[in-house]
Scaffold this motif. Structure first.
Motif, short mmCIF file in Angstrom:
data_model
loop_
_atom_site.label_atom_id
_atom_site.label_comp_id
_atom_site.label_asym_id
_atom_site.label_seq_id
_atom_site.Cartn_x
_atom_site.Cartn_y
_atom_site.Cartn_z
N ASP A 72 0.84 -1.20 0.00
CA ASP A 72 0.00 0.00 0.00
C ASP A 72 0.88 1.24 0.00
N GLY A 73 0.47 2.20 -0.85
CA GLY A 73 1.23 3.42 -0.96
C GLY A 73 0.48 4.62 -0.40
N ALA A 74 1.24 5.60 0.12
CA ALA A 74 0.67 6.83 0.68
C ALA A 74 1.72 7.93 0.59
N PRO A 75 1.29 9.19 0.64
CA PRO A 75 2.26 10.29 0.57
C PRO A 75 3.20 10.28 1.77
N GLN A 76 4.42 10.67 1.54
CA GLN A 76 5.38 10.78 2.63
C GLN A 76 5.06 12.02 3.47
N ALA A 77 5.29 11.89 4.75
CA ALA A 77 5.12 13.06 5.63
C ALA A 77 6.22 14.08 5.37
N SER A 78 7.42 13.58 5.10
CA SER A 78 8.55 14.49 4.83
C SER A 78 9.58 13.74 3.98
N PRO A 79 9.96 14.24 2.84
CA PRO A 79 9.42 15.46 2.22
C PRO A 79 8.02 15.21 1.67
N ALA A 80 7.23 16.27 1.57
CA ALA A 80 5.83 16.16 1.20
C ALA A 80 5.65 15.68 -0.23
N THR A 81 6.72 15.77 -1.05
CA THR A 81 6.59 15.37 -2.44
C THR A 81 6.86 13.88 -2.66
N VAL A 91 -6.89 -19.67 -9.06
CA VAL A 91 -6.87 -18.32 -9.61
C VAL A 91 -5.47 -17.73 -9.46
N PHE A 92 -5.19 -16.80 -10.35
CA PHE A 92 -4.04 -15.92 -10.23
C PHE A 92 -4.52 -14.51 -10.54
N PHE A 93 -4.52 -13.66 -9.51
CA PHE A 93 -4.94 -12.27 -9.68
C PHE A 93 -3.72 -11.38 -9.43
N ALA A 94 -3.55 -10.40 -10.30
CA ALA A 94 -2.54 -9.37 -10.09
C ALA A 94 -3.19 -8.04 -10.43
N GLY A 95 -3.12 -7.10 -9.50
CA GLY A 95 -3.84 -5.87 -9.73
C GLY A 95 -3.19 -4.65 -9.12
N TYR A 96 -3.69 -3.52 -9.54
CA TYR A 96 -3.25 -2.23 -9.02
C TYR A 96 -4.47 -1.35 -8.86
N TRP A 112 -16.01 18.80 -9.95
CA TRP A 112 -15.63 18.24 -11.23
C TRP A 112 -14.42 18.98 -11.79
N ARG A 113 -13.27 18.68 -11.24
CA ARG A 113 -12.01 19.18 -11.76
C ARG A 113 -11.04 18.00 -11.83
N PRO A 114 -11.28 17.06 -12.78
CA PRO A 114 -10.42 15.86 -12.83
C PRO A 114 -8.94 16.18 -12.97
N ASN A 115 -8.62 17.27 -13.65
CA ASN A 115 -7.21 17.60 -13.86
C ASN A 115 -6.53 18.11 -12.60
N GLU A 116 -7.30 18.38 -11.55
CA GLU A 116 -6.72 18.89 -10.30
C GLU A 116 -6.75 17.84 -9.19
N LEU A 117 -7.07 16.62 -9.52
CA LEU A 117 -7.08 15.57 -8.52
C LEU A 117 -5.66 15.20 -8.11
N THR A 118 -5.52 14.82 -6.85
CA THR A 118 -4.22 14.43 -6.30
C THR A 118 -4.30 13.00 -5.79
N ARG A 119 -3.29 12.23 -6.13
CA ARG A 119 -3.25 10.85 -5.67
C ARG A 119 -3.08 10.83 -4.15
N THR A 120 -3.97 10.13 -3.46
CA THR A 120 -3.91 10.06 -2.00
C THR A 120 -3.54 8.67 -1.49
N SER A 121 -3.78 7.64 -2.28
CA SER A 121 -3.40 6.28 -1.88
C SER A 121 -3.40 5.40 -3.12
N ASP A 122 -2.63 4.34 -3.06
CA ASP A 122 -2.67 3.33 -4.10
C ASP A 122 -2.14 2.03 -3.53
N GLY A 123 -2.11 1.00 -4.35
CA GLY A 123 -1.63 -0.27 -3.85
C GLY A 123 -1.56 -1.32 -4.94
N PHE A 124 -0.66 -2.26 -4.76
CA PHE A 124 -0.53 -3.42 -5.63
C PHE A 124 -0.96 -4.65 -4.82
#
Length: 838
Positions: free
Chosen positions: A315-324, A801-806, A816-828
């Protein structure tokens, strides 16, 4: 209107419902009637029964066709008795419903071409009938089904004629063939006419399976292991199936008698056809099945399934420091597994450790129309889906998704004598913070006994324990078939709980209904209620503290030589009381006088019109934390007072829904709801517009696209300003590489905009929300979010089964500003499991 007057009106409508319906609609002028020379061959037609055989490929031969042994039965030409017809041909409309299944010794290769000599001895089911939308006539398309069995399996070969030449067939994923031409083999292996197993296949052999309970829709959640293969032919399509006895449960006796029904879905017309001449108006569908006899010496061998599972995720998430920056927390792989032992042919014992949730895509977004009621989501975990029919209880008093992260579970399920048995014990993972340190323990018991031809009585007991807290529910339910057209369903239950040292006992739930079925008319009467303190930690009840009554008569017409195939009109008288007011016999809190009109048009079109006329009383419990900020003429705050809403709101509106036919590549649905309704944010009248648009497009046999758009608009009636807007577009794209392999992308956007709240129905002053930290103004808010899931799936059979996903979530601060959305979490994530069948 008090309780007595409510029932007087309902009884008056019941009297009207017994009158013969008007016949004016049955005499509609002809419209779009096909020319006589263009009529498609029916199941009675010699051309389709003896259609030319398709050219055989190398080493193959077509399924031989069967000539109709006698002319069609009519009022002046009665059907000949069974003794005068060939013993191996069983004609559904002529009443040949007891099928003696031949036993074979030779092997059959499931390849879609029934060319083995063993098929020459098969029992042949033919003479299908129309079932939906109009029953009572010969099927418009001819179908033949051959049946044989050997020591270890039962076999079916289907020849489906399609004179129109339009067979909808795609290389779909399992259980996704609703939009395809397909055939269902329904086996009632206990011959109790209450529950059955469903084995389906489309023209390419893609499977769909599940269970069917009488009076309910097919549950596609359970998966069985069986073989199927199909092929398209110049005359339609052919299918072969093999259902191993190891995969199913049946009676523990030497000689078997099974119920059987065969259903064919024809997409170009929207018709459903059945082997037996089933009536849609009958209270039991399974009760109109035929029977398979002569099944002896069935062998299953050792039934032991071992299904180890490995899952891993990062699972991925933004770093606290550095913020980028971006951090991934890669967890160690988790191992679990399930063991299933077929103790007897009619019962199995299963156990699991760390079962995988298998949620490979997000739950479909739902729009909540009434915030007073909660919504539920379907179970997806294989362990809990297996034999789920043994745990079915009215009002969902068993709801296994209450187990959020189970660490282990065991269950016994099956049919023992006249009893259907379901026993399950499970321990859940540690609860969320603030709910104690002990892991919850669940014990669920469900028993149901057959009574009479198609009636039953059941009991349920659920026990939830966490430390010194507990919640227990006991209930009794029944389904009674009264005569040929009446069905009574009843349930009573009570909860016993202790939370934080405080206990409550004998908090009741009741639910009674009486329904009458009929071709031209019918009715349904429901009375139900749930005590405010009724609690079920093992089930799902969307709303407590109310009583509810509904009376719905129905009239149906079947015009001839008309654009319409069927017309159904159902008015409703509906009342909802707060529990104490119901016991006092007072005026209903919510009164609804609604009506629904359903029209089925020739060619597969559907149209639904729903009208509502309602009156809702003020639900004060929703607004206990609402306060009003009083202001003077200059707009300065002067006081804070509790919110008191308008006593009653009236609503009036219309819903229109249109369903397209299932064309070769496309189908769609549009629903629009509009009118005056409740603004629950401010408890005032509002203009609403709810829109749902759904489309399915298959540009090729391997690519499937589904698009769905939901929008909910609420505008204040006072000045037309927008108070709430929610938008949920969703798209699903699947590419079926081969039968076991597919790639999938799911993207769903969820946007919400809410205006600053005010006392719209009275003073117009701002609304304050009470919080633990004081009062905060109900200011305008806005958000947007996008969730996408990618999946590679390899599933040669259920369990392997074999599942692989993201998956990734992106959030924003505007609707409705899709171009201004920011990734907040993700995961493999990765899942590997293998079904080892002993």
């Amino acid at each position: 209107m008090n309780v007595r007057n409510f029932w007087m009106v309902a009884l008056a409508l019941a009297g009207v419902a017994t009158l013969t319906p008007p016949r004016a609609l049955a005499q509609s002028p002809p419209a779009l009637a096909p020319a006589a020379d263009a009529a498609p061959p029916t199941d009675e037609s010699a051309p389709s029964e003896a259609a030319p055989a398709p050219a055989a490929g190398p080493g193959t031969a077509p399924i031989p066709t069967v000539e109709a042994p006698h002319p069609p039965a009519t009022a002046s030409t009665p059907a000949p008795p069974p003794s005068q017809r060939p013993a191996t041909v069983y004609h559904g409309r002529m009443g040949d419903l007891e099928v003696t299944v031949p036993r074979i010794e030779a092997d059959i290769d499931i390849d879609g071409a029934a060319d083995e000599p063993a098929w020459a001895d098969a029992a042949i089911l033919t003479g299908f009938s129309q079932y939906d939308p109009v029953d009572g006539s010969p099927a418009a398309d001819s179908t033949e089904v051959r049946v044989v069995y050997d020591d270890y399996a039962i076999y079916f070969a289907v020849k489906a004629f399609e004179p129109n030449g339009r067979v909808v067939a795609t290389l779909a994923d399992r259980d996704r063939i609703d939009g395809n031409d397909h055939v269902q083999i329904i086996l009632d292996t206990f011959n109790d006419r209450r529950r059955a197993l469903v084995f389906s296949s489309n023209a390419l052999g893609i499977q769909s399976d599940g269970t069917l309970a009488d009076g309910a829709d097919t549950d596609l959640s359970p998966d069985f292991i069986y073989e199927s293969h199909g092929r398209l032919t110049p005359d339609g399509y052919e299918i072969e199936m093999r259902v191993p006895f190891k995969s199913i449960r049946y009676q523990q006796s030497e000689a078997q008698v099974w119920g059987i029904q065969v259903v064919r879905k024809v997409m170009h017309s929207g018709y459903t056809q059945t082997w037996t001449a089933a009536e849609r108006s009958a209270p039991s569908f399974l009760g109109q099945s035929g029977t398979l006899v002569g099944l002896t010496g069935l062998r299953r061998g050792l039934v032991l399934d071992v299904n180890p599972v490995m899952t891993a995720r990062a699972d991925g998430a933004p770093q606290a420091s550095p913020a980028t920056g971006w951090d991934y927390d890669a967890e160690s792989p988790e191992f679990g597994g399930t063991l299933r032992w077929g103790v007897t042919p009619n019962a199995s014992l299963s156990a699991t450790v760390n079962p995988d949730f298998s949620q490979v895509e997000a739950d479909v977004g739902q729009v909540i129309y009434d915030p007073r009621s909660a919504v539920s989501f379907p179970e997806k975990r294989p362990f809990f889906l297996e034999a789920s029919e043994n745990f079915e209880v009215p009002n969902s008093l068993i709801y296994t998704r209450r187990l959020v992260q189970p660490e282990g579970a065991a269950k016994l399920s099956g049919k023992m004598g006249e009893f259907n048995v379901g026993l399950l014990s499970a321990i859940d993972g540690p609860p969320d913070l603030g709910e104690g340190d002990d892991s919850p323990l669940f014990n669920l018991v469900r028993l149901r006994r057959d009574v009479g031809p198609q009636s039953n009585v059941g009991v349920v007991y659920t026990d939830w324990i966490q430390g010194s807290d507990y919640n227990r529910v006991m209930g009794l339910d029944t389904r009674l078939l009264l005569g040929e057209r009446w069905v009574f369903n009843g349930q009573v239950a009570s909860s016993f709980s202790r939370f934080g040292g405080e206990g409550s006992s004998w908090k009741p739930l009741f639910d009674f209904s009486l329904s009458q079925s009929g071709r031209d008319r019918g009715m349904n009467l429901v009375v139900e209620g749930r005590h405010p303190e009724f609690v079920t930690r093992s089930g799902f009840v969307p709303r407590t503290g109310i009583a509810h009554a509904n009376f719905s008569p129905r009239w149906s017409w079947y015009p001839e030589n008309s654009l319409f195939e069927s017309i159904s009109f159902t008015p409703q008288l509906d009342g909802t009381w707060v529990w104490d007011r119901f016991l006092d016999g007072t005026f209903p809190d919510d009164i609804k006088v609604n009506s629904s009109t359903n029209l089925r048009l020739r060619g597969g079109w559907g149209l639904t019109l729903y009208h509502w006329s309602e009156s809702f009383s003020y639900p004060d419990y929703l607004y206990t934390n609402y306060f009003i900020e009083r202001r003077d003429e200059a707009g300065e705050p002067t006081d804070t007072v509790p919110y008191v809403g308008t006593d009653r709101l009236t609503n009036l509106g219309l819903m229109v829904a249109v369903n397209t036919p299932q064309w070769n590549r496309f189908s769609g649905r549009v629903q629009v709801i509009g009118g005056q309704d409740d603004n629950f944010d401010e408890w005032s009248s509002a203009w609403i517009l709810y829109t749902t648009i759904e489309a399915n497009w298959n540009p090729t046999d391997q690519i499937r696209m589904n698009g769905r758009f939901l929008e909910q608009r609420v505008h204040r009636k006072t000045d037309g300003s927008l108070v709430r807007l929610r938008t949920i577009p969703r798209v699903k794209l699947e590419y079926q590489v081969s039968r076991p392999i597919f790639l999938r992308f799911v993207g769903q956007y969820d946007g919400l905009k809410v205006d600053a709240l005010r006392d719209d129905s009275r003073t117009g002053d701002p609304i304050l929300i009470r919080t633990p930290d004081g009062f905060r103004p109900a200011v305008a808010s806005e958000r947007g979010g996008f969730r996408m899931d990618w999946l590679f799936s390899y599933q040669p059979n259920p369990g392997t089964v074999f599942f692989a996903g993201y998956g990734s979530s992106l959030d924003g601060d505007e609707l409705w500003r899709p171009n201004e959305l920011t990734r907040t979490s993700d995961g493999f994530f990765l899942k590997v499991s293998y079904l080892l069948r002993m």
